[in-house]
Scaffold this motif. Structure first.
Motif, mmCIF file in Angstrom:
data_model
loop_
_atom_site.group_PDB
_atom_site.id
_atom_site.type_symbol
_atom_site.label_atom_id
_atom_site.label_comp_id
_atom_site.label_asym_id
_atom_site.label_seq_id
_atom_site.Cartn_x
_atom_site.Cartn_y
_atom_site.Cartn_z
ATOM 1 N N ALA A 1 3.723 -10.160 -10.833
ATOM 2 C CA ALA A 1 2.504 -10.723 -11.411
ATOM 3 C C ALA A 1 1.297 -10.481 -10.511
ATOM 4 C CB ALA A 1 2.690 -12.219 -11.646
ATOM 5 N N GLN A 2 1.517 -9.884 -9.346
ATOM 6 C CA GLN A 2 0.432 -9.629 -8.415
ATOM 7 C C GLN A 2 -0.378 -8.408 -8.850
ATOM 8 O OE1 GLN A 2 3.082 -9.373 -5.057
ATOM 9 N NE2 GLN A 2 2.190 -11.237 -4.192
ATOM 10 N N SER A 3 -1.602 -8.322 -8.340
ATOM 11 C CA SER A 3 -2.475 -7.194 -8.678
ATOM 12 C C SER A 3 -2.058 -5.968 -7.869
ATOM 13 C CB SER A 3 -3.927 -7.558 -8.368
ATOM 14 O OG SER A 3 -4.126 -7.591 -6.979
ATOM 15 N N PRO A 4 -2.467 -4.773 -8.322
ATOM 16 C CA PRO A 4 -2.150 -3.559 -7.557
ATOM 17 C C PRO A 4 -2.695 -3.598 -6.131
ATOM 18 C CG PRO A 4 -2.974 -2.979 -9.724
ATOM 19 C CD PRO A 4 -3.128 -4.454 -9.576
ATOM 20 N N ALA A 5 -3.889 -4.165 -5.953
ATOM 21 C CA ALA A 5 -4.478 -4.256 -4.617
ATOM 22 C C ALA A 5 -3.639 -5.153 -3.705
ATOM 23 C CB ALA A 5 -5.904 -4.778 -4.706
ATOM 24 N N GLU A 6 -3.132 -6.269 -4.241
ATOM 25 C CA GLU A 6 -2.297 -7.176 -3.447
ATOM 26 C C GLU A 6 -0.996 -6.494 -3.033
ATOM 27 O OE1 GLU A 6 -3.470 -11.584 -5.175
ATOM 28 O OE2 GLU A 6 -1.973 -10.395 -6.250
ATOM 29 N N ILE A 7 -0.383 -5.791 -3.968
ATOM 30 C CA ILE A 7 0.877 -5.103 -3.668
ATOM 31 C C ILE A 7 0.648 -4.002 -2.639
ATOM 32 C CG2 ILE A 7 2.714 -3.659 -4.630
ATOM 33 C CD1 ILE A 7 2.390 -5.310 -7.219
ATOM 34 N N GLU A 8 -0.435 -3.246 -2.816
ATOM 35 C CA GLU A 8 -0.758 -2.193 -1.856
ATOM 36 C C GLU A 8 -0.960 -2.774 -0.458
ATOM 37 O OE1 GLU A 8 -4.013 1.373 -1.107
ATOM 38 O OE2 GLU A 8 -4.117 0.172 -2.942
ATOM 39 N N GLN A 9 -1.616 -3.913 -0.361
ATOM 40 C CA GLN A 9 -1.844 -4.552 0.940
ATOM 41 C C GLN A 9 -0.529 -5.007 1.560
ATOM 42 O OE1 GLN A 9 -4.881 -4.649 2.469
ATOM 43 N NE2 GLN A 9 -3.677 -5.277 4.226
ATOM 44 N N ILE A 10 0.372 -5.557 0.756
ATOM 45 C CA ILE A 10 1.678 -5.996 1.252
ATOM 46 C C ILE A 10 2.465 -4.808 1.800
ATOM 47 C CG2 ILE A 10 3.925 -6.915 0.543
ATOM 48 C CD1 ILE A 10 2.361 -8.716 -1.444
ATOM 49 N N VAL A 11 2.463 -3.700 1.050
ATOM 50 C CA VAL A 11 3.180 -2.496 1.487
ATOM 51 C C VAL A 11 2.566 -1.941 2.769
ATOM 52 C CG1 VAL A 11 3.759 -0.118 0.859
ATOM 53 C CG2 VAL A 11 3.974 -1.930 -0.845
ATOM 54 N N THR A 12 1.244 -1.849 2.814
ATOM 55 C CA THR A 12 0.548 -1.326 3.991
ATOM 56 C C THR A 12 0.820 -2.183 5.224
ATOM 57 O OG1 THR A 12 -1.197 -0.454 2.566
ATOM 58 C CG2 THR A 12 -1.704 -0.655 4.901
ATOM 59 N N ASP A 13 0.772 -3.491 5.064
ATOM 60 C CA ASP A 13 1.047 -4.403 6.184
ATOM 61 C C ASP A 13 2.494 -4.261 6.669
ATOM 62 O OD1 ASP A 13 -1.544 -5.318 6.025
ATOM 63 O OD2 ASP A 13 -1.020 -7.175 4.967
ATOM 64 N N ALA A 14 3.430 -4.095 5.723
ATOM 65 C CA ALA A 14 4.838 -3.955 6.093
ATOM 66 C C ALA A 14 5.065 -2.662 6.876
ATOM 67 C CB ALA A 14 5.720 -3.969 4.849
ATOM 68 N N ILE A 15 4.424 -1.575 6.451
ATOM 69 C CA ILE A 15 4.581 -0.296 7.148
ATOM 70 C C ILE A 15 3.937 -0.364 8.531
ATOM 71 C CG2 ILE A 15 3.907 2.140 7.120
ATOM 72 C CD1 ILE A 15 4.243 1.985 4.033
ATOM 73 N N ALA A 16 2.769 -0.971 8.617
ATOM 74 C CA ALA A 16 2.078 -1.092 9.908
ATOM 75 C C ALA A 16 2.856 -1.984 10.878
ATOM 76 C CB ALA A 16 0.682 -1.651 9.700
ATOM 77 N N GLY A 17 3.520 -3.005 10.341
ATOM 78 C CA GLY A 17 4.270 -3.930 11.184
ATOM 79 C C GLY A 17 5.652 -3.432 11.557
ATOM 80 N N ASP A 18 6.107 -2.322 10.911
ATOM 81 C CA ASP A 18 7.415 -1.734 11.190
ATOM 82 C C ASP A 18 8.542 -2.756 11.057
ATOM 83 O OD1 ASP A 18 9.034 0.462 11.748
ATOM 84 O OD2 ASP A 18 9.193 -0.125 13.843
ATOM 85 N N GLY A 19 8.502 -3.524 9.976
ATOM 86 C CA GLY A 19 9.529 -4.541 9.752
ATOM 87 C C GLY A 19 10.206 -4.359 8.413
ATOM 88 N N THR A 20 9.957 -5.298 7.522
ATOM 89 C CA THR A 20 10.563 -5.250 6.195
ATOM 90 C C THR A 20 9.489 -5.397 5.124
ATOM 91 O OG1 THR A 20 10.961 -7.632 6.232
ATOM 92 C CG2 THR A 20 12.760 -6.224 6.959
ATOM 93 N N LEU A 21 9.742 -4.779 3.981
ATOM 94 C CA LEU A 21 8.897 -4.932 2.809
ATOM 95 C C LEU A 21 9.519 -6.021 1.954
ATOM 96 C CD1 LEU A 21 6.655 -4.118 0.821
ATOM 97 C CD2 LEU A 21 8.214 -2.379 -0.063
ATOM 98 N N SER A 22 8.771 -7.042 1.655
ATOM 99 C CA SER A 22 9.267 -8.178 0.882
ATOM 100 C C SER A 22 8.354 -8.421 -0.311
ATOM 101 C CB SER A 22 9.320 -9.417 1.772
ATOM 102 O OG SER A 22 9.751 -10.531 1.034
ATOM 103 N N LEU A 23 8.916 -8.296 -1.519
ATOM 104 C CA LEU A 23 8.182 -8.546 -2.756
ATOM 105 C C LEU A 23 8.919 -9.589 -3.586
ATOM 106 C CD1 LEU A 23 7.313 -4.891 -3.836
ATOM 107 C CD2 LEU A 23 5.758 -6.569 -2.867
ATOM 108 N N THR A 24 8.175 -10.341 -4.374
ATOM 109 C CA THR A 24 8.749 -11.342 -5.274
ATOM 110 C C THR A 24 8.426 -10.936 -6.700
ATOM 111 O OG1 THR A 24 8.400 -13.032 -3.593
ATOM 112 C CG2 THR A 24 8.846 -13.787 -5.826
ATOM 113 N N ASP A 25 9.447 -10.944 -7.577
ATOM 114 C CA ASP A 25 9.208 -10.556 -8.965
ATOM 115 C C ASP A 25 8.739 -11.741 -9.800
ATOM 116 O OD1 ASP A 25 11.484 -12.041 -9.511
ATOM 117 O OD2 ASP A 25 12.617 -10.391 -10.368
ATOM 118 N N GLU A 26 8.533 -11.498 -11.100
ATOM 119 C CA GLU A 26 8.000 -12.531 -11.995
ATOM 120 C C GLU A 26 8.939 -13.721 -12.159
ATOM 121 O OE1 GLU A 26 7.167 -10.302 -15.547
ATOM 122 O OE2 GLU A 26 5.134 -9.856 -14.878
ATOM 123 N N LYS A 27 10.231 -13.521 -11.922
ATOM 124 C CA LYS A 27 11.210 -14.593 -12.088
ATOM 125 C C LYS A 27 11.492 -15.333 -10.779
ATOM 126 C CE LYS A 27 13.427 -12.317 -15.947
ATOM 127 N NZ LYS A 27 14.674 -11.745 -16.473
#
Length: 74
Positions: A19-45
């Motif tokens: 349910a997040q916007s494309p900009a929010e998802i892009e920021q989450i992915v970018t932060d995860a790559i920069a932090g060299d950790g894990t990518l964590s997303l939550t779906d609509e459910k």
């Protein structure tokens, strides 16, 4: 919003409806790559998907397209 995540050495991609916007998802992915950790997303459910950044092949962010039902002409 539909997010497709390719994981190295996995035959299928992960598909997440968010349910997040494309900009929010892009920021989450970018932060995860920069932090060299894990990518964590939550779906609509409310389910959480966690992928190690070192195993990411690609992340595709796209608008969820409605599926055609019946005999429609494209």
């Amino acid at each position: 919003m539909e997010v497709k995540i390719g994981v190295q050495y996995a035959p299928r991609e992960l598909v997440v409806e968010s349910a997040q916007s494309p900009a929010e998802i892009e920021q989450i992915v970018t932060d995860a790559i920069a932090g060299d950790g894990t990518l964590s997303l939550t779906d609509e459910k409310g389910r959480r998907i966690i992928v190690p950044v070192s195993k990411l092949a690609y992340v595709e962010i796209a608008e969820a397209a409605p599926r055609a039902v019946g005999f429609t002409v494209r």
